[in-house]
Design an enzyme around this catalytic site. Structure first.
Site, PDB file in Angstrom:
ATOM      1  N   GLY A  46      71.419 109.900  57.515  1.00  0.00           N
ATOM      2  CA  GLY A  46      70.873 111.235  57.289  1.00  0.00           C
ATOM      3  C   GLY A  46      69.783 111.528  58.299  1.00  0.00           C
ATOM      4  O   GLY A  46      69.145 110.608  58.826  1.00  0.00           O
ATOM      5  N   GLN A  51      62.488 115.600  62.063  1.00  0.00           N
ATOM      6  CA  GLN A  51      62.496 114.256  62.671  1.00  0.00           C
ATOM      7  C   GLN A  51      62.829 114.294  64.159  1.00  0.00           C
ATOM      8  O   GLN A  51      62.571 113.337  64.879  1.00  0.00           O
ATOM      9  CB  GLN A  51      63.516 113.355  61.968  1.00  0.00           C
ATOM     10  CG  GLN A  51      63.128 112.985  60.556  1.00  0.00           C
ATOM     11  CD  GLN A  51      64.168 112.066  59.950  1.00  0.00           C
ATOM     12  OE1 GLN A  51      65.178 112.508  59.455  1.00  0.00           O
ATOM     13  NE2 GLN A  51      63.912 110.761  60.010  1.00  0.00           N
ATOM     14  N   CYS A  93      63.876 104.776  56.451  1.00  0.00           N
ATOM     15  CA  CYS A  93      63.839 106.067  57.134  1.00  0.00           C
ATOM     16  C   CYS A  93      63.788 105.811  58.641  1.00  0.00           C
ATOM     17  O   CYS A  93      63.062 104.922  59.087  1.00  0.00           O
ATOM     18  CB  CYS A  93      62.602 106.835  56.688  1.00  0.00           C
ATOM     19  SG  CYS A  93      62.386 108.413  57.529  1.00  0.00           S
ATOM     20  N   LEU A  94      64.533 106.601  59.398  1.00  0.00           N
ATOM     21  CA  LEU A  94      64.533 106.432  60.852  1.00  0.00           C
ATOM     22  C   LEU A  94      63.153 106.692  61.447  1.00  0.00           C
ATOM     23  O   LEU A  94      62.835 106.215  62.534  1.00  0.00           O
ATOM     24  CB  LEU A  94      65.565 107.363  61.499  1.00  0.00           C
ATOM     25  CG  LEU A  94      67.035 107.056  61.179  1.00  0.00           C
ATOM     26  CD1 LEU A  94      67.938 108.154  61.716  1.00  0.00           C
ATOM     27  CD2 LEU A  94      67.444 105.709  61.744  1.00  0.00           C
ATOM     28  N   HIS A 135      66.150 112.678  50.068  1.00  0.00           N
ATOM     29  CA  HIS A 135      65.307 112.139  51.143  1.00  0.00           C
ATOM     30  C   HIS A 135      65.191 113.158  52.287  1.00  0.00           C
ATOM     31  O   HIS A 135      64.094 113.430  52.787  1.00  0.00           O
ATOM     32  CB  HIS A 135      65.922 110.829  51.640  1.00  0.00           C
ATOM     33  CG  HIS A 135      65.199 110.168  52.776  1.00  0.00           C
ATOM     34  ND1 HIS A 135      64.562 108.960  52.658  1.00  0.00           N
ATOM     35  CD2 HIS A 135      65.011 110.562  54.069  1.00  0.00           C
ATOM     36  CE1 HIS A 135      64.017 108.635  53.823  1.00  0.00           C
ATOM     37  NE2 HIS A 135      64.279 109.597  54.706  1.00  0.00           N
ATOM     38  N   GLU A 136      66.333 113.746  52.681  1.00  0.00           N
ATOM     39  CA  GLU A 136      66.309 114.695  53.805  1.00  0.00           C
ATOM     40  C   GLU A 136      65.610 115.997  53.423  1.00  0.00           C
ATOM     41  O   GLU A 136      64.868 116.573  54.228  1.00  0.00           O
ATOM     42  CB  GLU A 136      67.730 114.985  54.316  1.00  0.00           C
ATOM     43  CG  GLU A 136      68.533 113.762  54.772  1.00  0.00           C
ATOM     44  CD  GLU A 136      67.765 112.803  55.668  1.00  0.00           C
ATOM     45  OE1 GLU A 136      66.866 113.233  56.408  1.00  0.00           O
ATOM     46  OE2 GLU A 136      68.045 111.595  55.609  1.00  0.00           O
ATOM     47  N   HIS A 139      61.991 115.634  53.707  1.00  0.00           N
ATOM     48  CA  HIS A 139      61.516 115.794  55.093  1.00  0.00           C
ATOM     49  C   HIS A 139      61.175 117.260  55.386  1.00  0.00           C
ATOM     50  O   HIS A 139      60.219 117.549  56.101  1.00  0.00           O
ATOM     51  CB  HIS A 139      62.579 115.337  56.101  1.00  0.00           C
ATOM     52  CG  HIS A 139      62.542 113.869  56.419  1.00  0.00           C
ATOM     53  ND1 HIS A 139      61.424 113.242  56.948  1.00  0.00           N
ATOM     54  CD2 HIS A 139      63.484 112.905  56.302  1.00  0.00           C
ATOM     55  CE1 HIS A 139      61.702 111.955  57.129  1.00  0.00           C
ATOM     56  NE2 HIS A 139      62.933 111.721  56.740  1.00  0.00           N
TER      57      HIS A 139
HETATM   58 ZN    ZN Z   1      63.884 109.895  56.688  1.00  0.00          ZN
END
Ligand code: ZN
Length: 171
Positions: A46, A51, A93-94, A135-136, A139
């Site tokens: 995701g 991000q 998370c990235l 989660h997204e 963000h």
């Molecule tokens: Zn994330």
């Protein structure tokens, strides 16, 4: 398509609420395609536009990491309509490298948004899909999964990130 740079925790855009998309123009479509490419390369399941340094309400999700085209979800202005249940599971998370922690998320969510043609779509997700969608969407509200942890956990993570060299990071 291009692979974009993913912002890491400490960058101010990651804690800022993203703006609603007014018009789905070619620039937004290109951004979505680039996000898909970036997510697959990472690899991740995701990605949210903040991000990749764009403060717009756009997310991409693909639990198959590029293996199955049917599983790709691109949502503009996503909103959670309904949620039920709760599952506690490890999440990463990235934008928060090397950290995985247990986070409580709804078991099932119903999310609505627009696809890239501007058509309204509803997606029901269970378990992992519900987790990634939440989660997204977090963000887009300027929230990282670490914001959902206890103060003690957050302090431990801050120390861990400091040890890796970047003393200017804030959680
Ligand atoms: Zn994330």
């Amino acid at each position: 398509m291009a692979v974009l740079e993913i912002l890491i925790i400490g960058h101010p855009l990651l804690t800022k609420k993203a703006e609603r998309v007014g018009k789905i123009d070619p620039e937004l479509v290109r951004l979505a395609r680039d996000m898909v490419e970036t997510m697959r390369r990472a690899p991740g399941i995701g990605l949210a536009a903040p991000q990749v340094n764009v403060g717009k309400r756009l997310i991409t999700v693909d639990l198959s990491v590029g293996e199955n085209a049917d599983e790709l979800i691109i949502l503009v202005n996503p909103e959670i309509l309904r949620q039920e249940g709760e599952v506690v599971a490890e999440e990463g998370c990235l934008s928060v490298p090397d950290i995985r922690e247990k986070v409580a998320r709804p078991y099932r969510v119903l999310v609505k948004g627009l696809d890239l043609e501007g058509k309204e779509v509803e997606i029901e997700g269970e378990d992992m899909l519900a987790r990634v969608l939440c989660h997204e969407i977090d963000h887009l509200e300027g929230k990282l999964f670490t914001d959902r942890l206890s103060p003690l956990k957050k302090t431990l993570i801050r120390k861990k990130i400091k040890k890796t060299g970047d003393a200017g990071l804030k959680l």
